[in-house]
Structures are given as C-alpha cells and as structure tokens.
Design an enzyme around this catalytic site. Structure first.
Site, PDB file in Angstrom:
ATOM      1  N   LYS A  51       0.843  -1.207   0.000  1.00 35.22           N
ATOM      2  CA  LYS A  51       0.000   0.000   0.000  1.00 35.22           C
ATOM      3  C   LYS A  51       0.871   1.247   0.000  1.00 35.22           C
ATOM      4  O   LYS A  51       0.593   2.209  -0.730  1.00 35.22           O
ATOM      5  CB  LYS A  51      -0.934  -0.015   1.223  1.00 35.22           C
ATOM      6  CG  LYS A  51      -2.069  -1.016   1.061  1.00 35.22           C
ATOM      7  CD  LYS A  51      -2.854  -1.252   2.334  1.00 35.22           C
ATOM      8  CE  LYS A  51      -3.885  -2.362   2.111  1.00 35.22           C
ATOM      9  NZ  LYS A  51      -4.580  -2.778   3.326  1.00 35.22           N
ATOM     10  N   GLN A  95      -5.100  -1.332   9.501  1.00 40.20           N
ATOM     11  CA  GLN A  95      -4.911  -2.652   8.890  1.00 40.20           C
ATOM     12  C   GLN A  95      -5.509  -3.745   9.779  1.00 40.20           C
ATOM     13  O   GLN A  95      -5.220  -3.805  10.977  1.00 40.20           O
ATOM     14  CB  GLN A  95      -3.400  -2.900   8.672  1.00 40.20           C
ATOM     15  CG  GLN A  95      -3.071  -4.215   7.997  1.00 40.20           C
ATOM     16  CD  GLN A  95      -3.580  -4.307   6.557  1.00 40.20           C
ATOM     17  OE1 GLN A  95      -3.450  -3.374   5.777  1.00 40.20           O
ATOM     18  NE2 GLN A  95      -4.172  -5.431   6.212  1.00 40.20           N
ATOM     19  N   ASP A 118     -11.434   3.083   3.971  1.00 39.95           N
ATOM     20  CA  ASP A 118     -11.843   1.686   3.802  1.00 39.95           C
ATOM     21  C   ASP A 118     -13.362   1.564   3.695  1.00 39.95           C
ATOM     22  O   ASP A 118     -13.871   0.494   3.369  1.00 39.95           O
ATOM     23  CB  ASP A 118     -11.352   0.844   4.989  1.00 39.95           C
ATOM     24  CG  ASP A 118     -10.127   0.014   4.628  1.00 39.95           C
ATOM     25  OD1 ASP A 118      -9.940  -0.279   3.431  1.00 39.95           O
ATOM     26  OD2 ASP A 118      -9.373  -0.349   5.550  1.00 39.95           O
TER      27      ASP A 118
END
Ligand code: NAD
Length: 298
Positions: A51, A95, A118
């Site tokens: 990422k 995460q 997200d």
C-alpha cells in the site's frame, strides 16, 4: 489460454493509479494517507508495504504507524483521534486483523467518516445502502470497476455474490444493486447454492475456500470475479489460488479474473482513489465526472 477471457486486474489497477496521479496533479493537492499497523502479522506487513509503495507511485504521501502487539486499546484510539483532528491527514487505514484485545468494531468506528478510506464506518455503510455518495469499501469498488470495464452497463444482469462479510460480500451486493443488477447473496447457510449460482450472469466469489466453485456452478457465458485469496500446498510448493477452480471455470465463463493478478491489485488502487476522493471532499473541491460515482436508486 484465451486472453480475451482473462480480466487483467494488474493492468486495470495501473490505469486507476495513473488516473489518480493525474487528478492529483490537476487539482494541485497533496493527499496524505495514514496507515496504522498493530502487531507483527507477516501478511499484514506485506499488505502495508504494498500500500505504501502504491501510494508513493500515485503521488500520495503515506504516514506509517507501526504499533506493538500489546499496545493498549486506549492508545490506538488516541492515535486515531489525533489523526482525525490533523487537517494534513486525508485518509486513515487501520490494517486488519487487530490483536484480540482491541475491539475491531470500536476502533473502526473511531475513524472520522470523512477519512474512512476503507468505507467501514457505519455512517459510510449506511450511506452506501441508501445510495448516497460516500466512501465505499475498496475491494468491492475494485470488482465493480472490473465488471463495468468488461460488461459495460450492468443494468438488469443477475448477479450472485457468494459470501456476506461486512468487508466484501455485503458492500458488493449493495454496489451491484446500485448498478441496477438483480442480486442474490449466497452464504454458508444457503440451500441449493450451486443451482442458484448457475442462474447468474455475474458471479462474485468471496468465500475463502480454495477452488470451491468449478464449472458446474457456472452458467455458460457468465463473468466471474474471484475475490478469494487462499494459500495451498500442492506438489511440494505453496501457491495462491482463488475461490474458483480457474481452469475448470475458464471453459465455461466468458471472462474471469485470475488469482493472483485479478482483484488484489484493484483493492490497493481503490484505496488510493478513495484517499483522493477524501482529500477533494475535505478541500470542498467538486469532482469531475471521471472521479464521481453515478448514483441512482430508482
Ligand atoms: P469471511 O470469512 O469474512 O466471509 C466468508 C463468507 O463466505 C461468509 O459470509 C460465509 O457465509 C461464506 N461462506 C462460507 N462457506 C460457504 C459455503 N460453503 N458456501 C457459501 N458461502 C460460504 O471472508 P472475507 O473477508 O469476506 O474474504 C473472503 C475471501 O476474499 C478470502 O479468501 C479473503 O482472503 C479474500 N479477500 C480478498 C481481498 C482482495 O483484495 N482480493 C480482500 C478481502 C478479502
């Protein structure tokens, strides 16, 4: 292999990243993405490294927060609150998975909805189901991009989503519905799953079971998006496979994503796209047609 059948997620993701980079330059902004990684799960470290690399390529500044496994939950929440209040941070990614002592739902809910790249905050989840223009989860958004690039207008197609998780199955179904598909969601308690799946024009498999779907699950000519990422040991070596038995499905489907190289790269590309969207919304900059989703609920 007939390359016309292969949906190339790597190439599509590169295209999305190029567009993000061009839009960043055009708007003259400098988006920043904060990535929080708690603990030492090796797979999570690989994901975060990827990422960060893709963010750099797209012209997005990434801020990494690597926290020890035993960090108290209160300290994680305090960091999120600090990043929420920092105007130089546009997106926050926590995460997953988190260590067991940290309540996942609580931590995700602590992220400001405007920085929730997200798309897991309940305000964004609710907004998606109401058809509002909100930040949507990266993996399903990437799947939609691949489907629209392959099929064009999805209106009226029968889509079957296998899996009903909060991060893939449910938002995937909501996005397909928004694109005017007739949507069936199958899950671990579904009866006659194979027969229902065989009626679909579009199959999105997000189960987490290696090669569960073979040709017998598929209607000839359907389009298959394989979200699954499963590591198997075969012939003395370890390799990644999807939820779909690729070779068997290839004989029946009109197009299919490979694993790896299908949905995976799209997830990261849409994380960058969401970071750009968040930065533009925070700056109150109107988005161009290429940046804004088309929403309709009628
Ligand atoms: P999950 O375990 O949270 O959900 C799995 C779902 O599959 C559940 O809703 C369950 O009801 C359903 N299911 C289980 N057994 C079934 C069966 N026999 N028949 C029908 N449905 C069944 O998993 P998830 O987080 O949604 O992830 C699914 C897969 O996608 C995993 O392999 C994961 O690694 C992968 N994944 C990939 C990406 C990517 O970027 N490519 C992103 C997220 C998840």
């Amino acid at each position: 292999m007939n390359s016309l059948k292969l949906i190339d997620g790597k190439a599509a993701a590169a295209g999305v990243l190029r567009q993000v980079k061009a839009d960043i330059a055009r708007h003259g902004i400098h988006p920043a993405l904060a990535v929080i990684l708690v603990g030492d799960d090796p797979a999570s470290h690989v994901y975060v490294r990827n990422k960060v690399l893709r963010a750099e390529e797209a012209g997005i500044r990434s801020l990494e927060y690597r926290l020890p496994t035993d960090i108290p939950q209160a300290d994680v929440l305090a960091l999120i609150a600090r990043l929420n209040a920092d105007p130089s941070v546009n997106g926050i990614l926590l995460q997953l998975p988190l260590p067991a002592h940290i309540e996942e739902a609580l931590a995700l809910q602590a992220i400001a909805p405007s920085k929730d790249v997200d798309g897991f905050h309940s305000e964004n989840v609710g907004g998606l189901s109401q058809g509002r223009d909100v930040l949507t989860p990266c993996t399903p958004s990437g799947c939609m991009h691949l489907l629209q690039a392959t099929l064009g207008d999805l209106s009226g197609k029968h889509a079957v989503v296998i899996g009903r998780s909060n991060i893939v199955g449910k938002p995937m179904a909501a996005l397909l519905l928004q694109a005017h598909c007739s949507v069936t969601v199958l899950h671990s308690r579904s009866v006659n799953a194979r027969e229902l799946c065989r009626q679909a024009d579009i199959v999105v498999a997000a189960v987490g079971r290696p090669q569960m779907l073979d040709a017998s699950w598929l209607k000839p000519g359907c389009v298959v998006i394989d979200v699954g990422i499963n590591r198997i040991e075969a012939g003395g070596r370890s390799r990644l496979v999807g939820d779909v038995d690729f070779d068997s499905a290839l004989a029946v489907a009109s197009a299919i994503t490979p694993v790896p190289g299908g949905v995976g790269p799209m997830t990261i590309a849409f994380l960058m796209k969401n970071t750009l969207t968040a930065a533009l919304q925070q700056a109150n900059t109107p988005r161009s047609l290429s940046e804004a989703p088309c929403l309709s609920t009628c």
